[in-house]
Design an enzyme around this catalytic site. Structure first.
Site, PDB file in Angstrom:
ATOM      1  N   LYS A 145      -5.256  16.046   5.312  1.00  0.00           N
ATOM      2  CA  LYS A 145      -5.655  15.480   6.602  1.00  0.00           C
ATOM      3  C   LYS A 145      -5.033  16.228   7.792  1.00  0.00           C
ATOM      4  O   LYS A 145      -5.623  16.291   8.862  1.00  0.00           O
ATOM      5  CB  LYS A 145      -5.285  13.997   6.672  1.00  0.00           C
ATOM      6  CG  LYS A 145      -6.163  13.141   5.776  1.00  0.00           C
ATOM      7  CD  LYS A 145      -5.893  11.668   5.973  1.00  0.00           C
ATOM      8  CE  LYS A 145      -6.834  10.838   5.123  1.00  0.00           C
ATOM      9  NZ  LYS A 145      -6.792   9.419   5.445  1.00  0.00           N
ATOM     10  N   ASP A 204     -10.165   6.536  10.515  1.00  0.00           N
ATOM     11  CA  ASP A 204      -9.330   5.582   9.759  1.00  0.00           C
ATOM     12  C   ASP A 204      -8.879   4.398  10.625  1.00  0.00           C
ATOM     13  O   ASP A 204      -9.014   3.235  10.224  1.00  0.00           O
ATOM     14  CB  ASP A 204      -8.090   6.284   9.191  1.00  0.00           C
ATOM     15  CG  ASP A 204      -8.409   7.133   7.977  1.00  0.00           C
ATOM     16  OD1 ASP A 204      -9.375   6.818   7.261  1.00  0.00           O
ATOM     17  OD2 ASP A 204      -7.680   8.122   7.741  1.00  0.00           O
ATOM     18  N   GLY A 206       1.669   8.129   8.290  1.00  0.00           N
ATOM     19  CA  GLY A 206       0.379   8.599   8.773  1.00  0.00           C
ATOM     20  C   GLY A 206      -0.630   7.477   8.942  1.00  0.00           C
ATOM     21  O   GLY A 206      -1.360   7.420   9.946  1.00  0.00           O
ATOM     22  N   ILE A 255      -3.705  -2.535   3.642  1.00  0.00           N
ATOM     23  CA  ILE A 255      -4.679  -1.436   3.604  1.00  0.00           C
ATOM     24  C   ILE A 255      -4.912  -0.991   2.157  1.00  0.00           C
ATOM     25  O   ILE A 255      -5.791  -0.184   1.888  1.00  0.00           O
ATOM     26  CB  ILE A 255      -4.273  -0.239   4.497  1.00  0.00           C
ATOM     27  CG1 ILE A 255      -3.038   0.478   3.980  1.00  0.00           C
ATOM     28  CG2 ILE A 255      -4.065  -0.690   5.929  1.00  0.00           C
ATOM     29  CD1 ILE A 255      -2.816   1.835   4.658  1.00  0.00           C
TER      30      ILE A 255
HETATM   31  P1  ATR Z   1       1.074   7.488   4.743  1.00  0.00           P
HETATM   32  O1  ATR Z   1       0.495   8.718   5.348  1.00  0.00           O
HETATM   33  O2  ATR Z   1       0.315   6.991   3.534  1.00  0.00           O
HETATM   34  O3  ATR Z   1       1.349   6.406   5.724  1.00  0.00           O
HETATM   35  P2  ATR Z   1       3.832   8.382   4.717  1.00  0.00           P
HETATM   36  O4  ATR Z   1       3.602   9.142   5.975  1.00  0.00           O
HETATM   37  O5  ATR Z   1       4.619   9.000   3.635  1.00  0.00           O
HETATM   38  O6  ATR Z   1       2.449   7.968   4.053  1.00  0.00           O
HETATM   39  O7  ATR Z   1       4.485   6.967   5.111  1.00  0.00           O
HETATM   40  C1  ATR Z   1       4.808   6.020   4.172  1.00  0.00           C
HETATM   41  C2  ATR Z   1       5.327   4.761   4.865  1.00  0.00           C
HETATM   42  O8  ATR Z   1       5.671   3.814   3.853  1.00  0.00           O
HETATM   43  C3  ATR Z   1       6.597   4.973   5.665  1.00  0.00           C
HETATM   44  O9  ATR Z   1       6.626   4.039   6.725  1.00  0.00           O
HETATM   45  C4  ATR Z   1       7.688   4.671   4.634  1.00  0.00           C
HETATM   46  O10 ATR Z   1       8.943   4.305   5.187  1.00  0.00           O
HETATM   47  P3  ATR Z   1       9.996   5.441   5.685  1.00  0.00           P
HETATM   48  O11 ATR Z   1       9.459   5.985   6.980  1.00  0.00           O
HETATM   49  O12 ATR Z   1      11.280   4.708   5.871  1.00  0.00           O
HETATM   50  O13 ATR Z   1      10.028   6.470   4.584  1.00  0.00           O
HETATM   51  C5  ATR Z   1       7.062   3.506   3.940  1.00  0.00           C
HETATM   52  N1  ATR Z   1       7.564   3.327   2.578  1.00  0.00           N
HETATM   53  C6  ATR Z   1       7.247   4.049   1.490  1.00  0.00           C
HETATM   54  N2  ATR Z   1       7.890   3.572   0.397  1.00  0.00           N
HETATM   55  C7  ATR Z   1       8.616   2.506   0.798  1.00  0.00           C
HETATM   56  C8  ATR Z   1       9.472   1.566   0.155  1.00  0.00           C
HETATM   57  N3  ATR Z   1       9.710   1.634  -1.158  1.00  0.00           N
HETATM   58  N4  ATR Z   1      10.041   0.595   0.903  1.00  0.00           N
HETATM   59  C9  ATR Z   1       9.805   0.504   2.226  1.00  0.00           C
HETATM   60  N5  ATR Z   1       9.005   1.363   2.900  1.00  0.00           N
HETATM   61  C10 ATR Z   1       8.413   2.340   2.199  1.00  0.00           C
END
Ligand code: ATR
Length: 281
Positions: free
Chosen positions: A66, A102, A131, A220
């Site tokens: 993306k 999105d 994202g 989502i």
């Molecule tokens: P996407 O593009 O799918 O949103 P991303 O940019 O990797 O993926 O973001 C993932 C989000 O899920 C982030 O807000 C992440 O929190 P951090 O910024 O602190 O990393 C959150 N996230 C992922 N795994 C998590 C977990 N086990 N507990 C809490 N938050 C989580």
């Protein structure tokens, strides 16, 4: 002759987009065909050049391309620039233009549960600052919502997202603990993280002990259709909405960009729910 559309990503085998778009093409008697393309990382540039050479009229972009696709496009529109990601490419006036449906798709899916006016006056909690959250936050602000808190495991990431998309109102990055404590104050709570997605189906992004009855809990994720977060919220009297709506509406907006036709949302929702099991685009 049919025009060619598709989706690029890696992996792509489980994408439900081909099924949905090809059903729409058939229903609308539109001469189009939509194919999934699994592209290796070091082949992205070659793939895009090939897609242009084949005169494809548009395609979707999913994980992990993306952001990476942007340098290969002729233009990107304001939404895609603000979000920093493209999920849809449209052939327009001899150019391949990147856009992002999105966030708008997500906001459109909220119309299944709330009117535009109700949305504007709602106090909203977004969980996650990645994202997906960025696109949704941008679209909510554009829809006129002026009361949004973003709760994230890493609070700085939430605050940084808020500061990047400026608007007047009550916008704040907070910790997951603060959000958990003050959950009663929100009318709509949205999980934008992948926490709870198959196979980790017992995980929740936030404890919902303090959710108030009548709150709208939104995920989502659509695999599973009812995440542990939605299930717990429902048990406490909340309304719920899963990620099928966002998936279908982001696709419908892409379809409309390509064909000028608004496709049948309800039929697609039923089809995706029956064939549940995907992740994103
Ligand atoms: P996407 O593009 O799918 O949103 P991303 O940019 O990797 O993926 O973001 C993932 C989000 O899920 C982030 O807000 C992440 O929190 P951090 O910024 O602190 O990393 C959150 N996230 C992922 N795994 C998590 C977990 N086990 N507990 C809490 N938050 C989580």
């Amino acid at each position: 002759m049919k025009s060619l559309y598709g989706v690029i990503g890696y992996p792509i085998e489980h994408s439900k987009s081909p099924m949905m778009h090809n059903a729409w093409f058939r229903n609308e008697n539109f001469e189009g065909y939509y194919h999934p393309f699994k592209i290796e990382k070091n082949q992205l540039g070659n793939a895009i050049r090939g897609m242009k050479a084949l005169q494809m009229k548009g395609w979707n972009v999913t994980i992990p391309y993306k952001e990476a696709i942007i340098p290969f496009l002729d233009e990107v529109d304001a939404a895609a620039v603000a979000i920093g990601a493209v999920n849809t490419v449209v052939y327009k006036n001899g150019k391949w233009v990147g856009t992002n449906t999105d966030g708008d798709g997500f906001v459109a899916s909220l119309s299944l549960k709330r009117t535009k006016e109700q949305l504007k006056t709602s106090s909203i909690l977004l969980i996650g600052a990645g994202g997906a959250a960025k696109g949704i936050y941008y679209a909510l602000v554009n829809a006129g919502v002026n009361n949004i808190h973003i709760a994230n495991r890493t609070v700085e990431r939430a605050s940084s997202l808020i500061s990047k998309i400026a608007a007047d109102g009550n916008f704040k990055g907070i910790s997951l603990d603060s959000a958990t404590e003050q959950l009663t104050q929100y009318d709509i709570i949205i999980n934008t993280t992948s926490v709870g997605m198959y196979p980790e189906i017992d995980s929740v992004p936030i404890e919902v002990t303090n959710i108030k009855a009548g709150t709208l809990a939104v995920d989502i994720i659509y695999n599973p259709l009812e995440t542990a977060f939605l299930k717990a919220a429902k048990e406490r009297g909340a309304e719920t909405l899963n990620g099928v709506g966002m998936f279908v509406y982001q696709g419908a907006l892409a379809f409309e960009h390509w064909t000028g036709i608004r496709p049948d949302i309800e039929k697609a929702m039923t089809m995706i729910e029956l064939n549940q099991g995907g992740t994103t685009c």
